[in-house]
Motif scaffolding. Structure first.
Motif, PDB file in Angstrom:
ATOM      1  N   UNK A  13      48.044  24.038  75.540  1.00 44.46           N
ATOM      2  CA  UNK A  13      46.964  23.215  76.037  1.00 44.46           C
ATOM      3  C   UNK A  13      45.610  23.670  75.581  1.00 44.46           C
ATOM      4  N   UNK A  14      44.895  23.072  75.039  1.00 37.66           N
ATOM      5  CA  UNK A  14      43.714  23.417  74.259  1.00 37.66           C
ATOM      6  C   UNK A  14      42.594  23.766  75.378  1.00 37.66           C
ATOM      7  N   UNK A  15      42.599  23.068  76.619  1.00 36.80           N
ATOM      8  CA  UNK A  15      41.689  23.674  77.676  1.00 36.80           C
ATOM      9  C   UNK A  15      42.021  24.718  78.703  1.00 36.80           C
ATOM     10  N   UNK A  16      43.283  24.845  78.612  1.00 37.12           N
ATOM     11  CA  UNK A  16      43.758  25.922  79.361  1.00 37.12           C
ATOM     12  C   UNK A  16      44.176  27.261  78.766  1.00 37.12           C
ATOM     13  N   UNK A  17      44.753  27.044  77.481  1.00 40.06           N
ATOM     14  CA  UNK A  17      45.375  28.161  77.066  1.00 40.06           C
ATOM     15  C   UNK A  17      44.794  28.939  75.928  1.00 40.06           C
ATOM     16  N   UNK A  18      43.489  28.313  75.579  1.00 41.14           N
ATOM     17  CA  UNK A  18      42.760  28.856  74.599  1.00 41.14           C
ATOM     18  C   UNK A  18      41.413  29.332  75.005  1.00 41.14           C
ATOM     19  N   UNK A  19      41.430  30.648  74.988  1.00 38.14           N
ATOM     20  CA  UNK A  19      40.057  31.239  75.837  1.00 38.14           C
ATOM     21  C   UNK A  19      38.930  31.130  74.671  1.00 38.14           C
ATOM     22  N   UNK A  20      37.785  31.521  75.184  1.00 33.12           N
ATOM     23  CA  UNK A  20      36.385  31.455  74.408  1.00 33.12           C
ATOM     24  C   UNK A  20      36.339  32.621  73.380  1.00 33.12           C
ATOM     25  N   UNK A  21      37.109  33.684  73.772  1.00 38.76           N
ATOM     26  CA  UNK A  21      37.159  34.881  72.683  1.00 38.76           C
ATOM     27  C   UNK A  21      38.220  34.747  71.590  1.00 38.76           C
ATOM     28  N   UNK A  22      39.173  33.669  71.796  1.00 42.76           N
ATOM     29  CA  UNK A  22      39.994  33.610  70.528  1.00 42.76           C
ATOM     30  C   UNK A  22      39.347  33.136  69.339  1.00 42.76           C
ATOM     31  N   UNK A  23      40.244  33.228  68.210  1.00 43.80           N
ATOM     32  CA  UNK A  23      39.632  32.739  67.033  1.00 43.80           C
ATOM     33  C   UNK A  23      40.441  31.516  66.651  1.00 43.80           C
ATOM     34  N   UNK A  24      40.000  30.520  65.794  1.00 40.00           N
ATOM     35  CA  UNK A  24      40.649  29.491  65.371  1.00 40.00           C
ATOM     36  C   UNK A  24      40.623  29.650  63.849  1.00 40.00           C
TER      37      UNK A  24
END
Length: 538
Positions: free
Chosen positions: A290-301
């Motif tokens: 879930x892009x809106x819930x399971x990915x944090x702002x501190x993660x990297x793509x």
């Protein structure tokens, strides 16, 4: 009649007037007296004007209207001088003539015909190929030509249209049928003519005619056959020769890695990712996270995209090859494109799992499966599906892969589509405004099959969505589909080898400067060649 002086005196004493004693000056009036009076009047006026001017100058000097602004700064006398300066400046600006053009009536009436006549007598038409269509009148020094000389060469650009043949395009540009067939055969030896993309532009140079009615021969021809190949046809010793010119291409994939931040899309675009690659990344990752819930702002793509650069400067962006979300320097989700069909697989090699049905429309559910009071019929009855609220004309998507086994009008359902899926399941879509598929058509997950409407027994635009198992209606919210792609042992080895090779690509390596291609070195272009205007044939 004449008396002496003594008698004159007596006569005067007795009351008689003495005789007039006149001179020539008394008799002749020369205007001397009048000039004296006029001179006296003029001198009096000059004296008066001079006295007034002197008095006025004295008053103005005492008024001190233009004091020295460099002295006594801030005093009343200085402020009065500033006011005088501002007032005089305002008067000068108000009388400024402005920059508008001053129009004057011409000596003669000039219309388009006269203006064209003037233009034909200038040197300007010569620079434009004498395209005015007019000429100066002939004089006795002009010798008429028996025939107009023919241009020694014609340069033009022909465009390959959709569904057009290469030889037909050449014939349309003025190439003879024999040479068009010959050139098409020569080009087909280097590339497949069907692989040449529509819209490809071909530079053609036609030479001098052999006769008045003969077609112009081809002197040169060149075009971009592929991203890495330029083809040229030249006439050498009277024969057409094909000259393939390979173009150096760098195929290093483009790898971009950065923080997710407030928005994954905006962060990826700011990092230089192409828009199409970002959209593919979001769709690919969104099938598992879930892009809106399971990915944090501190993660990297982390994304890797097909990227090709030609030595001539062109860039070609391809499909997304690799997508990953990194958390604490460890990949949380890794997916890679693999196989002929270009499907994405999880990094474990077990294949990508797509669970659940996609929503047929992006709207909220307003009525669920079960008993309810029908809004039109007015009595309680079974509601055998889900109602999704959506605006009229909203696209309706197939929940998953399947085959359309009904598409048309169906009583109270209105415009209705039914799709048969694997596992003895089927889905139905009712009240459409328009149907976009037909009976027997194979549809893919997410394909548009119709548009929201209010046909049949409906109180407003919405989608009625049903699901069947073995022909019986069931609650659609109770079913989840599972599609798992499987890889064989040999495919698994190739998959892991390709994954390792992609992970060795350095971020930004595809953006390094390319070394110059020696084959592209060109001679200096003359100024006359820079303004050459090729005729375009479409």
């Amino acid at each position: 009649m004449f008396t002496d002086r003594d008698s004159a005196g007596q006569a005067a004493a007795a009351g008689d007037y003495p005789p007039a004693d006149l001179s020539l000056a008394h008799v002749v009036d020369d205007g001397a007296g009048r000039r004296k009076r006029h001179t006296r009047d003029a001198s009096t006026l000059a004296e008066t004007t001079g006295s007034w001017r002197a008095a006025l100058s004295a008053k103005l000097s005492r008024a001190d209207l233009a004091p020295d602004l460099g002295a006594d700064i801030g005093s009343r006398r200085w402020l009065r001088g500033v006011a005088t300066l501002i007032g005089l400046s305002a008067i000068a600006i108000a009388g400024w003539p402005g920059f508008s053009a001053v129009e004057a009536a011409p000596a003669m009436r000039i219309d388009d015909r006269v203006r064209d006549e003037f233009r034909s007598q200038m040197i300007l038409p010569l620079a434009l190929g004498a395209d005015s269509g007019r000429r100066m009148g002939a004089t006795m020094a002009v010798s008429p030509l028996a025939a107009a000389p023919e241009r020694p060469r014609v340069d033009l650009v022909a465009t390959l249209a959709q569904g057009d043949g290469f030889d037909r395009m050449l014939r349309r540009a003025g190439v003879s049928a024999d040479e068009a067939t010959q050139i098409a055969g020569m080009v087909s030896e280097a590339v497949d003519l069907e692989s040449i993309e529509p819209g490809t532009q071909v530079d053609i140079t036609l030479g001098r005619r052999a006769g008045p009615d003969a077609p112009r021969p081809v002197d040169a021809l060149s075009f971009r056959a592929r991203f890495d190949l330029q083809l040229a046809v030249e006439r050498r010793d009277g024969k057409l020769v094909l000259d393939p010119r390979p173009i150096m291409v760098d195929t290093t994939p483009l790898r971009i890695r950065a923080k997710v931040g407030d928005s994954l899309y905006r962060s990826a675009r700011a990092a230089g990712a192409p828009p199409s690659a970002v959209q593919q990344f979001l769709r690919t990752i969104g099938t598992n996270l879930d892009v809106n819930r399971e990915i944090a702002a501190t993660d990297e793509f982390d994304m890797i995209v097909e990227y090709r650069r030609a030595a001539t400067g062109e860039v070609e962006v391809g499909d997304l090859l690799y997508a990953a979300i990194i958390r604490d320097d460890r990949p949380r989700k890794q997916m890679m494109r693999f196989g002929r069909e270009g499907q994405f697989y999880d990094a474990s090699g077990e294949g990508v799992v797509q669970e659940g049905l996609i929503a047929p429309v992006p709207g909220r559910i307003t009525s669920r499966y079960g008993m309810r009071r029908h809004p039109i019929l007015g009595y309680r009855r079974m509601h055998s599906g889900l109602d999704f609220r959506a605006r009229h004309g909203t696209p309706i998507y197939a929940a998953t892969d399947g085959t359309v086994n009904y598409a048309g009008r169906n009583g109270g359902y209105g415009n209705y589509v039914r799709i048969r899926h694997a596992g003895n399941l089927a889905t139905g879509y009712a009240h459409m405004s328009r149907i976009a598929v037909r009976n027997g058509e194979q549809v893919r997950r997410g394909q548009v099959i119709g548009y929201v409407g209010s046909t049949g027994l409906s109180t407003g635009p919405h989608l009625h969505y049903e699901m069947y198992r073995g022909g019986q209606k069931i609650d659609p919210s109770s079913v989840r589909f599972v599609n798992r792609a499987q890889l064989s042992a040999s495919e698994m080895a190739n998959f892991r080898e390709q994954l390792v090779r992609l992970q060795m690509v350095e971020p930004g390596a595809a953006l390094a400067d390319l070394p110059p291609d020696p084959s592209l070195a060109e001679e200096p272009v003359r100024e006359i060649d820079r303004i050459e205007n090729r005729q375009r044939v479409t």
